[in-house]
Every structure is written in C-alpha cells, then in structure tokens.
Design a protein around this motif. Structure first.
Motif, mmCIF file in Angstrom:
data_model
loop_
_atom_site.group_PDB
_atom_site.id
_atom_site.type_symbol
_atom_site.label_atom_id
_atom_site.label_comp_id
_atom_site.label_asym_id
_atom_site.label_seq_id
_atom_site.Cartn_x
_atom_site.Cartn_y
_atom_site.Cartn_z
ATOM 1 N N ILE A 9 2.270 -11.920 -9.970
ATOM 2 C CA ILE A 9 2.815 -11.445 -8.707
ATOM 3 C C ILE A 9 4.217 -10.987 -9.053
ATOM 4 C CG2 ILE A 9 3.508 -12.075 -6.378
ATOM 5 C CD1 ILE A 9 1.165 -14.100 -6.446
ATOM 6 N N TYR A 52 5.773 -7.039 1.273
ATOM 7 C CA TYR A 52 4.928 -8.192 0.976
ATOM 8 C C TYR A 52 5.808 -9.373 0.590
ATOM 9 C CZ TYR A 52 0.719 -5.296 0.704
ATOM 10 O OH TYR A 52 -0.331 -4.464 0.981
ATOM 11 N N HIS A 82 -0.333 -8.371 -8.154
ATOM 12 C CA HIS A 82 0.022 -8.015 -6.779
ATOM 13 C C HIS A 82 1.524 -7.824 -6.705
ATOM 14 C CE1 HIS A 82 0.036 -7.780 -2.449
ATOM 15 N NE2 HIS A 82 -1.274 -8.012 -2.405
ATOM 16 N N ARG A 83 1.925 -6.876 -5.932
ATOM 17 C CA ARG A 83 3.353 -6.559 -5.769
ATOM 18 C C ARG A 83 3.902 -7.271 -4.549
ATOM 19 N NH1 ARG A 83 6.255 -1.196 -6.064
ATOM 20 N NH2 ARG A 83 8.424 -1.857 -5.847
ATOM 21 N N VAL A 94 -1.633 -3.613 -5.175
ATOM 22 C CA VAL A 94 -2.476 -4.566 -5.886
ATOM 23 C C VAL A 94 -3.400 -3.818 -6.841
ATOM 24 C CG1 VAL A 94 -4.240 -4.591 -4.057
ATOM 25 C CG2 VAL A 94 -4.041 -6.558 -5.601
ATOM 26 N N LYS A 118 -7.405 -11.350 -1.266
ATOM 27 C CA LYS A 118 -6.886 -10.993 0.056
ATOM 28 C C LYS A 118 -7.006 -12.134 1.065
ATOM 29 C CE LYS A 118 -7.495 -6.870 1.781
ATOM 30 N NZ LYS A 118 -6.155 -6.397 1.981
ATOM 31 N N CYS A 140 -3.100 -11.371 2.536
ATOM 32 C CA CYS A 140 -3.497 -10.023 2.118
ATOM 33 C C CYS A 140 -4.521 -10.102 1.032
ATOM 34 C CB CYS A 140 -2.301 -9.250 1.598
ATOM 35 S SG CYS A 140 -0.982 -9.052 2.761
#
Length: 140
Positions: A9, A52, A82-83, A94, A118, A140
């Motif tokens: 992440i 996010y 994931h960003r 993602v 998600k 998400c």
C-alpha cells in the motif's frame, strides 16, 4: 519461492510493469492483470477529487486476502498494490495480477483477489463531486 511476490500500500504512483514483472513465472500458462483507475463519474455525478486512506492494519489484511486466494487456487505467482493519498482522474488506484497454470484459473483467482481486496482490506475512498457534495465509500 513464495507465490506472493509483491504486496504493498503506497502513497506513490503505481507501476503496471513492476506488478507484471513480479508475477512472471515459467510454470504459468495464464497471467491476468487488473488495473483500477480513477474515473470522472461515479453514481451519475462528476468527480473532482478522490483520496484513499488506509487503516494501519491494511497491509496485514491484504496479506491475509492474498494468502487465501493462493490457498484456494493453483496460483504460481500473485501481486497486489493499492495507492493511498490524493489521486487525479486517470491515476491508477489499484493493480492486482495473478499467474496460474491455466487462463481460467488465473481469471477466477484474479477476480477473487480484487473483490476480496475491495471488501475486506480497510482502505476507504473519499470523493468530492463538482456539485460540492462529498462521500466516504466503505472498504474499497
């Protein structure tokens, strides 16, 4: 070698090439990659800003999701990134990739990986619309 090759992440831009390279595997006959991007519209409203945020346990939960997918499918290699932070329209949010002996297995495993990510990994999306309205979207 561990089949889970890359999990992260990050608050920096994501690379499709990095993820695809992470899942290269000579035992795989099929490799799938899913790239999720920031779109300009959600629920019929124009998006102007999207951000996010992740809970401190998000990477641990991402690993748990990845391990379950790897246990349920004949995965030879898997990656998911994931960003977090502020993203612009078109930015990659993602990327997941899965390599398996056969294409059908790769598609099924990839679908499960993105869906479980998600729904189970504590990452939240905050979006602002052109009309000034804003909303938080659950996991998400």
């Amino acid at each position: 070698m561990d089949v889970i090759r890359l999990l992260a992440i990050r608050d920096t831009p994501l690379s499709v090439d990095e993820v695809l390279s992470a899942v290269e595997d000579h035992a795989a006959g099929g490799t799938t990659i899913f790239v999720g991007t920031v779109r300009e519209e959600d629920q019929g409203k124009q998006v102007t800003l999207l951000s996010y945020s992740a809970h401190p346990s998000a990477e641990e939960e991402l690993r748990r999701v990845a391990e379950k997918v790897a246990a349920d499918f004949p995965v030879t290699a898997l990656a998911a990134v994931h960003r977090v932070g502020d993203l612009q329209l078109g930015d990659i949010a993602v990327i997941v990739a899965v390599a398996c002996p056969h294409r059908g297995e790769a598609f099924e495993a990839s679908r499960r990986l993105i869906d479980d990510l998600k729904h189970q990994v504590p990452i939240w999306k905050h979006q602002v619309f052109t009309d000034g309205a804003a909303e938080w979207v659950g996991a998400c």
